[in-house]
Design a protein around this motif. Structure first.
Motif, PDB file in Angstrom:
ATOM      1  N   VAL A  55       0.838  -1.197   0.000  1.00 62.18           N
ATOM      2  CA  VAL A  55       0.000   0.000   0.000  1.00 62.18           C
ATOM      3  C   VAL A  55       0.881   1.258   0.000  1.00 62.18           C
ATOM      4  N   LYS A  56       0.559   2.155  -0.884  1.00 66.02           N
ATOM      5  CA  LYS A  56       1.310   3.412  -0.951  1.00 66.02           C
ATOM      6  C   LYS A  56       0.402   4.536  -0.486  1.00 66.02           C
ATOM      7  N   ARG A  57       1.038   5.582   0.029  1.00 65.73           N
ATOM      8  CA  ARG A  57       0.251   6.684   0.621  1.00 65.73           C
ATOM      9  C   ARG A  57       0.381   7.945  -0.238  1.00 65.73           C
ATOM     10  N   ILE A  58      -0.792   8.435  -0.637  1.00 66.62           N
ATOM     11  CA  ILE A  58      -0.802   9.714  -1.350  1.00 66.62           C
ATOM     12  C   ILE A  58      -1.445  10.739  -0.428  1.00 66.62           C
ATOM     13  N   VAL A  59      -0.756  11.835  -0.221  1.00 65.99           N
ATOM     14  CA  VAL A  59      -1.364  12.945   0.534  1.00 65.99           C
ATOM     15  C   VAL A  59      -1.642  14.071  -0.450  1.00 65.99           C
ATOM     16  N   ILE A  60      -2.859  14.607  -0.376  1.00 68.10           N
ATOM     17  CA  ILE A  60      -3.256  15.717  -1.244  1.00 68.10           C
ATOM     18  C   ILE A  60      -3.539  16.916  -0.344  1.00 68.10           C
ATOM     19  N   ILE A  61      -2.803  17.994  -0.565  1.00 64.60           N
ATOM     20  CA  ILE A  61      -3.047  19.204   0.238  1.00 64.60           C
ATOM     21  C   ILE A  61      -4.057  20.062  -0.508  1.00 64.60           C
ATOM     22  N   GLY A  62      -5.252  20.201   0.072  1.00 68.35           N
ATOM     23  CA  GLY A  62      -6.306  21.008  -0.537  1.00 68.35           C
ATOM     24  C   GLY A  62      -7.437  20.143  -1.070  1.00 68.35           C
ATOM     25  N   GLY A  63      -8.622  20.398  -0.563  1.00 69.68           N
ATOM     26  CA  GLY A  63      -9.819  19.671  -1.018  1.00 69.68           C
ATOM     27  C   GLY A  63     -10.712  20.598  -1.819  1.00 69.68           C
ATOM     28  N   GLY A  64     -10.080  21.415  -2.689  1.00 67.20           N
ATOM     29  CA  GLY A  64     -10.856  22.282  -3.587  1.00 67.20           C
ATOM     30  C   GLY A  64     -11.027  21.590  -4.926  1.00 67.20           C
ATOM     31  N   THR A  65     -11.037  22.378  -5.997  1.00 62.83           N
ATOM     32  CA  THR A  65     -11.288  21.847  -7.333  1.00 62.83           C
ATOM     33  C   THR A  65     -10.295  20.732  -7.698  1.00 62.83           C
ATOM     34  N   GLY A  66      -8.996  21.061  -7.664  1.00 65.62           N
ATOM     35  CA  GLY A  66      -7.987  20.109  -8.121  1.00 65.62           C
ATOM     36  C   GLY A  66      -7.837  18.928  -7.187  1.00 65.62           C
ATOM     37  N   GLY A  67      -7.768  19.198  -5.885  1.00 61.92           N
ATOM     38  CA  GLY A  67      -7.563  18.125  -4.914  1.00 61.92           C
ATOM     39  C   GLY A  67      -8.691  17.105  -4.974  1.00 61.92           C
ATOM     40  N   THR A  68      -9.922  17.584  -5.085  1.00 60.92           N
ATOM     41  CA  THR A  68     -11.073  16.678  -5.117  1.00 60.92           C
ATOM     42  C   THR A  68     -11.080  15.855  -6.408  1.00 60.92           C
ATOM     43  N   MET A  69     -10.835  16.522  -7.537  1.00 56.86           N
ATOM     44  CA  MET A  69     -10.821  15.812  -8.830  1.00 56.86           C
ATOM     45  C   MET A  69      -9.802  14.686  -8.846  1.00 56.86           C
ATOM     46  N   LEU A  94     -22.245  20.559 -14.097  1.00 54.67           N
ATOM     47  CA  LEU A  94     -21.157  19.735 -14.629  1.00 54.67           C
ATOM     48  C   LEU A  94     -20.010  19.657 -13.610  1.00 54.67           C
ATOM     49  N   TYR A  95     -19.754  20.784 -12.965  1.00 54.71           N
ATOM     50  CA  TYR A  95     -18.679  20.863 -11.966  1.00 54.71           C
ATOM     51  C   TYR A  95     -18.934  19.884 -10.821  1.00 54.71           C
ATOM     52  N   TRP A  96     -20.139  19.957 -10.254  1.00 56.00           N
ATOM     53  CA  TRP A  96     -20.441  19.120  -9.073  1.00 56.00           C
ATOM     54  C   TRP A  96     -20.575  17.645  -9.444  1.00 56.00           C
ATOM     55  N   HIS A  97     -21.164  17.365 -10.609  1.00 50.95           N
ATOM     56  CA  HIS A  97     -21.565  15.976 -10.893  1.00 50.95           C
ATOM     57  C   HIS A  97     -20.660  15.236 -11.868  1.00 50.95           C
ATOM     58  N   VAL A  98     -19.797  15.952 -12.588  1.00 47.39           N
ATOM     59  CA  VAL A  98     -18.927  15.279 -13.559  1.00 47.39           C
ATOM     60  C   VAL A  98     -17.443  15.565 -13.269  1.00 47.39           C
ATOM     61  N   LEU A  99     -17.104  16.860 -13.168  1.00 47.93           N
ATOM     62  CA  LEU A  99     -15.685  17.208 -13.009  1.00 47.93           C
ATOM     63  C   LEU A  99     -15.158  16.776 -11.644  1.00 47.93           C
ATOM     64  N   LEU A 100     -15.828  17.196 -10.569  1.00 48.96           N
ATOM     65  CA  LEU A 100     -15.318  16.835  -9.238  1.00 48.96           C
ATOM     66  C   LEU A 100     -15.267  15.322  -9.027  1.00 48.96           C
ATOM     67  N   PRO A 101     -16.295  14.566  -9.438  1.00 47.92           N
ATOM     68  CA  PRO A 101     -16.202  13.109  -9.252  1.00 47.92           C
ATOM     69  C   PRO A 101     -15.119  12.453 -10.104  1.00 47.92           C
ATOM     70  N   GLY A 102     -14.450  13.234 -10.954  1.00 49.54           N
ATOM     71  CA  GLY A 102     -13.345  12.670 -11.748  1.00 49.54           C
ATOM     72  C   GLY A 102     -13.830  11.885 -12.943  1.00 49.54           C
ATOM     73  N   ARG A 103     -15.018  12.258 -13.467  1.00 52.87           N
ATOM     74  CA  ARG A 103     -15.552  11.534 -14.635  1.00 52.87           C
ATOM     75  C   ARG A 103     -15.098  12.194 -15.938  1.00 52.87           C
ATOM     76  N   GLU A 104     -15.276  11.491 -17.035  1.00 52.37           N
ATOM     77  CA  GLU A 104     -14.939  12.013 -18.367  1.00 52.37           C
ATOM     78  C   GLU A 104     -16.046  12.962 -18.829  1.00 52.37           C
ATOM     79  N   VAL A 105     -15.680  13.990 -19.609  1.00 44.75           N
ATOM     80  CA  VAL A 105     -16.698  14.809 -20.266  1.00 44.75           C
ATOM     81  C   VAL A 105     -16.717  14.380 -21.731  1.00 44.75           C
ATOM     82  N   PRO A 106     -17.819  13.774 -22.200  1.00 42.70           N
ATOM     83  CA  PRO A 106     -17.828  13.257 -23.566  1.00 42.70           C
ATOM     84  C   PRO A 106     -17.477  14.332 -24.590  1.00 42.70           C
ATOM     85  N   GLY A 107     -16.567  14.011 -25.504  1.00 44.03           N
ATOM     86  CA  GLY A 107     -16.214  14.933 -26.589  1.00 44.03           C
ATOM     87  C   GLY A 107     -15.205  16.003 -26.219  1.00 44.03           C
ATOM     88  N   ILE A 108     -14.811  16.072 -24.946  1.00 44.97           N
ATOM     89  CA  ILE A 108     -13.845  17.098 -24.531  1.00 44.97           C
ATOM     90  C   ILE A 108     -12.532  16.414 -24.159  1.00 44.97           C
TER      91      ILE A 108
END
Ligand SMILES: Cc1cc2nc3c(=O)[nH]c(=O)nc-3n(C[C@H](O)[C@H](O)[C@H](O)COP(=O)(O)OP(=O)(O)OC[C@H]3O[C@@H](n4cnc5c(N)ncnc54)[C@H](O)[C@@H]3O)c2cc1C
Length: 430
Positions: free
Chosen positions: A13-27, A398-412
């Motif tokens: 098991v490896k440990r990833i620490v992410i500083i910041g739970g905003g746009t980038g950290g959450t994605m 799109l931000y709350w339901h696609v980008l933050l959950p780390g999903r793909e945006v079709p065609g982009i």
């Protein structure tokens, strides 16, 4: 963004620490969680509070087009199961120890670190900005409290000089001050007082925007709306008592209502972390791999990274694909790949239910054309349209339901495409 599928990177098991739970950290936390098993990868996100703010919504709050409470959600609830969320203030990173030190004395050890701590508003760096007149004739809209306070000032503003000023670059969403001017023009016309108000945009840039083709186009739009443009204005101080902005070279702009976007810097802990940041407190990274120059197992994303592209949520989203792949590569003993090209796109709200869209990267400036694909793309580039305005509104769900959950945006795609863009002719004209 294209899925690369799961890659088995780890034997323990490896440990990833992410500083910041905003746009980038959450994605990136959500994306890495989806792509790696819990037994292989332990992901910890640390943030100082549990209030995730949809920052593009701040533009709309002063005009009554968003409710302040409507753009904030729990950070914890945006993170997938299997991600550890820690509330805490990061005090510093010790690269040699591979550890993040929190202000409460806790240490978080990591195998890979992702700095997603955004940018910090440095209002105190501008003389007088929060002095006499603050909250009476001097306002901002880059935080929730500031945008909310400005709402009531705008409702009461019946005439005089409205000055919108960005103190210096870089700022988050460099088009936001322009959008504010366009919306102010619309709002004051709707209220029937536009002819009693003089609107001026005072910018340190030599044009309305950093890139020439878009700068000229947006400058023309300001002119059409009767909005003044004061260029190369480097704000030295805000004199709230005398109602004037004063530049370092002693030019003065009088105002009755000033809306000031303060200086931005990196998170203060970056400066306390030996070797991590540049002079402004942003993390020095390779502009294509997003790997920190200070250590191979450290990466930065979004506003926190020192990149020659706009500080924007869309850029952060496009960076996430490269960053996640490279974190996995480095943890698996491979070299990172330099696939991030500086891609960013922004809707520019222009009032009267219209907006423009710009799409560019490190090499290619915003050009006219269509997006997202050649000829068929429904969204016109660098031209106002109602569809672009609807796109701007659609960005929020799109931000709350696609980008933050780390999903793909079709065609982009994360990589910018020239398809649909009109390349400039020799001499710069598209
Ligand atoms: C008015 C406005 C309009 C905008 N409009 C748009 C737009 O239309 N389109 C677009 O793409 N982008 C837009 N943006 C920009 C976009 O919101 C940001 O670029 C994006 O949110 C950056 O994400 P980030 O993860 O880098 O930083 P953030 O989302 O700001 O997250 C940083 C996190 O780090 C945490 N943090 C920092 N220091 C510490 C510490 N010491 N300890 C613990 N936690 C810490 C903070 O609490 C924060 O949660 C806009 C921004 C503003 C202000």
């Amino acid at each position: 963004m294209r899925s690369r599928g799961r890659r088995r990177i780890l034997y323990r098991v490896k440990r990833i620490v992410i500083i910041g739970g905003g746009t980038g950290g959450t994605m990136v936390a959500n994306r890495l969680r989806r792509e790696n098993d819990v037994e292989e990868l332990q992901i910890t996100v640390v943030d100082r509070d549990d209030a995730h703010l949809y920052q593009p919504g701040l533009l709309f709050v002063p005009f009554g087009l968003e409710r302040p409470e409507g753009i904030v959600r729990s950070r914890r609830e945006q993170l997938h199961n299997g991600i550890d969320f820690r509330l805490g203030e990061v005090d510093r990173v010790e690269l040699e120890e591979n550890a993040v030190h929190l202000a409460d004395g806790t240490d978080l050890a990591y195998d890979a670190l992702i700095v997603a701590s955004g940018s910090t508003l440095l209002s105190e760096e501008t003389d007088g900005l929060r002095g006499p007149g603050w909250g009476e004739s001097v306002f901002s809209f880059y935080s929730l409290d500031d945008a909310t306070a400005l709402r009531w000032a705008l409702v009461d503003f019946d005439g005089g000089r409205l000055v919108v000023n960005l103190v210096d670059m870089p700022i988050k969403c460099p088009v936001a001050p322009l959008e504010f001017c366009f919306l102010a023009d619309w709002f004051l016309r709707e209220r029937g007082v536009r002819d009693k108000v003089e609107i001026t945009l005072a910018t340190p840039l030599d044009a309305a925007f950093t890139k020439p083709v878009a700068g000229e186009h947006l400058g023309g739009m300001l002119e059409e709306r009767g909005i003044g443009l004061e260029t190369e204005f480097a704000t030295g101080r805000v004199d709230g008592a005398e109602h004037r902005l004063v530049s370092w070279d002693e030019r003065e702009i009088p105002f009755d209502l000033a809306v000031v976007v303060p200086l931005h810097g990196g998170a203060p802990f970056v400066a306390r972390s030996p070797g991590l940041g540049d002079d402004l407190g942003f993390v020095d990274v390779d502009v294509h791999t997003l790997q920190a120059k200070a250590a191979p197992n450290v990466f930065a994303i979004g506003d926190a990274a020192s990149l020659p592209t706009s500080k924007a949520g869309s850029a952060t989203h496009f960076e996430a694909e490269t960053l996640c792949a490279n974190v996995e590569r480095v943890l698996g003993g491979e070299e990172p790949e330099g696939s991030y090209d500086g891609h960013v796109n922004c809707f520019i709200e222009s009032g009267f239910h219209k907006a423009l869209l710009i799409d560019f990267n490190y090499e290619v400036e915003p050009l006219p054309g269509r997006y997202p694909e050649a000829h068929l793309g429904p969204l016109p580039l660098l031209r106002e349209s109602r569809l672009n305005h609807l796109g701007k509104l659609a960005f929020e769900p799109l931000y709350w339901h696609v980008l933050l959950p780390g999903r793909e945006v079709p065609g982009i795609d994360a990589t910018m495409s020239m398809a649909g863009k009109q390349a400039p002719k020799q001499g710069g004209e598209p």
